[in-house]
Design a protein around this motif. Structure first.
Motif, PDB file in Angstrom:
ATOM      1  N   LEU A  28      38.496  37.955  54.271  1.00 41.03           N
ATOM      2  CA  LEU A  28      39.770  38.358  53.683  1.00 41.03           C
ATOM      3  C   LEU A  28      39.846  38.015  52.199  1.00 41.03           C
ATOM      4  O   LEU A  28      40.203  38.859  51.380  1.00 41.03           O
ATOM      5  N   GLY A  29      39.512  36.790  51.829  1.00 41.88           N
ATOM      6  CA  GLY A  29      39.573  36.383  50.430  1.00 41.88           C
ATOM      7  C   GLY A  29      38.651  37.200  49.545  1.00 41.88           C
ATOM      8  O   GLY A  29      38.984  37.535  48.411  1.00 41.88           O
ATOM      9  N   GLU A  30      37.468  37.553  50.078  1.00 38.11           N
ATOM     10  CA  GLU A  30      36.517  38.377  49.336  1.00 38.11           C
ATOM     11  C   GLU A  30      37.073  39.782  49.138  1.00 38.11           C
ATOM     12  O   GLU A  30      36.936  40.372  48.065  1.00 38.11           O
ATOM     13  N   LEU A  31      37.692  40.298  50.167  1.00 41.17           N
ATOM     14  CA  LEU A  31      38.310  41.628  50.118  1.00 41.17           C
ATOM     15  C   LEU A  31      39.397  41.676  49.050  1.00 41.17           C
ATOM     16  O   LEU A  31      39.423  42.575  48.209  1.00 41.17           O
ATOM     17  N   LEU A  32      40.272  40.677  49.060  1.00 39.43           N
ATOM     18  CA  LEU A  32      41.393  40.652  48.117  1.00 39.43           C
ATOM     19  C   LEU A  32      40.940  40.334  46.693  1.00 39.43           C
ATOM     20  O   LEU A  32      41.616  40.683  45.731  1.00 39.43           O
ATOM     21  N   GLY A  33      39.790  39.683  46.548  1.00 35.71           N
ATOM     22  CA  GLY A  33      39.277  39.321  45.232  1.00 35.71           C
ATOM     23  C   GLY A  33      38.346  40.355  44.623  1.00 35.71           C
ATOM     24  O   GLY A  33      37.825  40.157  43.522  1.00 35.71           O
ATOM     25  N   LEU A  34      38.136  41.467  45.312  1.00 38.27           N
ATOM     26  CA  LEU A  34      37.246  42.513  44.814  1.00 38.27           C
ATOM     27  C   LEU A  34      37.852  43.165  43.572  1.00 38.27           C
ATOM     28  O   LEU A  34      39.016  43.541  43.553  1.00 38.27           O
ATOM     29  N   ILE A  66      29.794  40.935  46.019  1.00 39.30           N
ATOM     30  CA  ILE A  66      30.715  39.869  46.401  1.00 39.30           C
ATOM     31  C   ILE A  66      30.337  38.621  45.617  1.00 39.30           C
ATOM     32  O   ILE A  66      29.243  38.091  45.780  1.00 39.30           O
ATOM     33  N   ARG A  67      31.237  38.183  44.745  1.00 38.65           N
ATOM     34  CA  ARG A  67      30.969  36.962  43.969  1.00 38.65           C
ATOM     35  C   ARG A  67      32.208  36.106  43.785  1.00 38.65           C
ATOM     36  O   ARG A  67      32.124  34.965  43.383  1.00 38.65           O
ATOM     37  N   LYS A  68      33.382  36.654  44.075  1.00 34.90           N
ATOM     38  CA  LYS A  68      34.640  35.925  43.928  1.00 34.90           C
ATOM     39  C   LYS A  68      35.497  36.145  45.170  1.00 34.90           C
ATOM     40  O   LYS A  68      35.269  37.073  45.940  1.00 34.90           O
ATOM     41  N   LEU A 106      41.803  33.339  41.730  1.00 39.81           N
ATOM     42  CA  LEU A 106      40.490  33.916  41.966  1.00 39.81           C
ATOM     43  C   LEU A 106      39.460  32.817  41.765  1.00 39.81           C
ATOM     44  O   LEU A 106      39.336  32.254  40.682  1.00 39.81           O
ATOM     45  N   GLY A 107      38.723  32.496  42.822  1.00 39.63           N
ATOM     46  CA  GLY A 107      37.737  31.426  42.753  1.00 39.63           C
ATOM     47  C   GLY A 107      36.385  31.890  43.256  1.00 39.63           C
ATOM     48  O   GLY A 107      36.192  33.050  43.607  1.00 39.63           O
ATOM     49  N   SER A 108      35.466  30.975  43.307  1.00 35.42           N
ATOM     50  CA  SER A 108      34.121  31.271  43.792  1.00 35.42           C
ATOM     51  C   SER A 108      34.133  31.469  45.300  1.00 35.42           C
ATOM     52  O   SER A 108      35.014  30.973  45.993  1.00 35.42           O
ATOM     53  N   VAL A 109      33.121  32.166  45.808  1.00 37.80           N
ATOM     54  CA  VAL A 109      32.969  32.312  47.248  1.00 37.80           C
ATOM     55  C   VAL A 109      32.590  30.958  47.839  1.00 37.80           C
ATOM     56  O   VAL A 109      32.211  30.039  47.112  1.00 37.80           O
ATOM     57  N   LYS A 110      32.676  30.837  49.155  1.00 37.86           N
ATOM     58  CA  LYS A 110      32.465  29.553  49.829  1.00 37.86           C
ATOM     59  C   LYS A 110      31.138  28.877  49.484  1.00 37.86           C
ATOM     60  O   LYS A 110      31.087  27.700  49.205  1.00 37.86           O
ATOM     61  N   THR A 111      30.060  29.638  49.569  1.00 41.25           N
ATOM     62  CA  THR A 111      28.731  29.063  49.330  1.00 41.25           C
ATOM     63  C   THR A 111      27.929  29.960  48.395  1.00 41.25           C
ATOM     64  O   THR A 111      28.301  31.110  48.152  1.00 41.25           O
ATOM     65  N   LYS A 112      26.814  29.446  47.910  1.00 42.03           N
ATOM     66  CA  LYS A 112      25.935  30.236  47.051  1.00 42.03           C
ATOM     67  C   LYS A 112      25.414  31.456  47.808  1.00 42.03           C
ATOM     68  O   LYS A 112      25.230  32.529  47.231  1.00 42.03           O
TER      69      LYS A 112
END
Length: 159
Positions: free
Chosen positions: A67-73, A87-89, A101-107
Motif C-alpha cells: 500500500l505505501g509503495e502504491l501511494l508513494g509512486l 519502486i524506491r519510495k 514519503l520515505g524509503s521502502v522497508k528494506t534495500k
C-alpha cells in the motif's frame, strides 16, 4: 537492559531470565481467487464512488506492491519505454512526522516491476490529465484531490 544492570551491580538478579517467551502462531496469508479479483475490479470500475480508485486497485492486483509503495509512486517512477515501475519510495505515517514519503522497508524492496500493457495505457491516460507536473516529475501518480499523497488510512477506508 537487565543483563547490563546485573553486570554493573545495579541489581542483584535479572528477573526476566525465568520468563518464558510467548509463542506466536503465524497466520496463513489469504490470497484472493481469480473470481474474487475480477469481482473486486468490476465493482471498483463500475461504482461511481470507487471509480477513481480503480487504477490503484488494478495496479495492486497485477503487481502485488504494498500500500505505501502504491501511494508513494511518482511519475518519475513510471518507466514507459520498458513497461516498468520503479519502486524506491513509500508513503509512511507516524504520530511525530505525520504522512511523509520515505524509503521502502528494506534495500531489497527497491526494485523494478513489469506492468501490463493495459496498465501502461491506463497510466498514459492518467498522465495526460495531470495539470501540475513538476519539472522532476515527482508528482504523485495517485494524489489526493489536494495534490498531496493519499493517506494509507483513507485508502484502507475505501477498501
Amino acid at each position: 537492559m537487565l543483563k547490563k544492570a546485573v553486570a554493573l551491580n545495579i541489581v542483584c538478579k535479572n528477573i526476566m531470565e525465568n520468563v518464558d517467551t510467548p509463542k506466536f502462531e503465524k497466520k496463513d496469508i489469504q490470497i484472493f481467487t481469480q473470481t474474487e479479483i475480477e469481482t473486486i475490479l468490476r465493482v471498483c470500475h463500475d461504482n461511481p464512488l470507487l471509480k477513481r480508485k480503480y487504477p490503484m486497485i488494478l495496479l495492486a492486483a497485477t503487481t502485488g506492491i504494498r500500500l505505501g509503495e502504491l501511494l508513494g509512486l511518482r511519475w518519475c517512477d513510471v518507466l514507459f519505454p520498458t513497461n516498468e515501475i520503479f519502486i524506491r519510495k513509500a508513503i509512511k505515517a507516524s504520530k511525530t512526522e505525520g504522512i511523509y514519503l520515505g524509503s521502502v522497508k528494506t534495500k531489497a524492496g527497491i526494485r523494478k516491476i513489469k506492468i501490463t500493457e493495459d496498465m501502461v495505457k491506463l497510466f498514459r491516460s492518467l498522465r495526460s490529465e495531470v495539470t501540475n507536473m513538476d519539472i522532476n516529475q515527482e508528482t504523485y501518480v495517485f494524489p489526493a484531490r489536494t495534490g498531496n499523497p493519499i493517506t494509507p488510512r483513507n485508502m484502507e477506508r475505501a477498501w
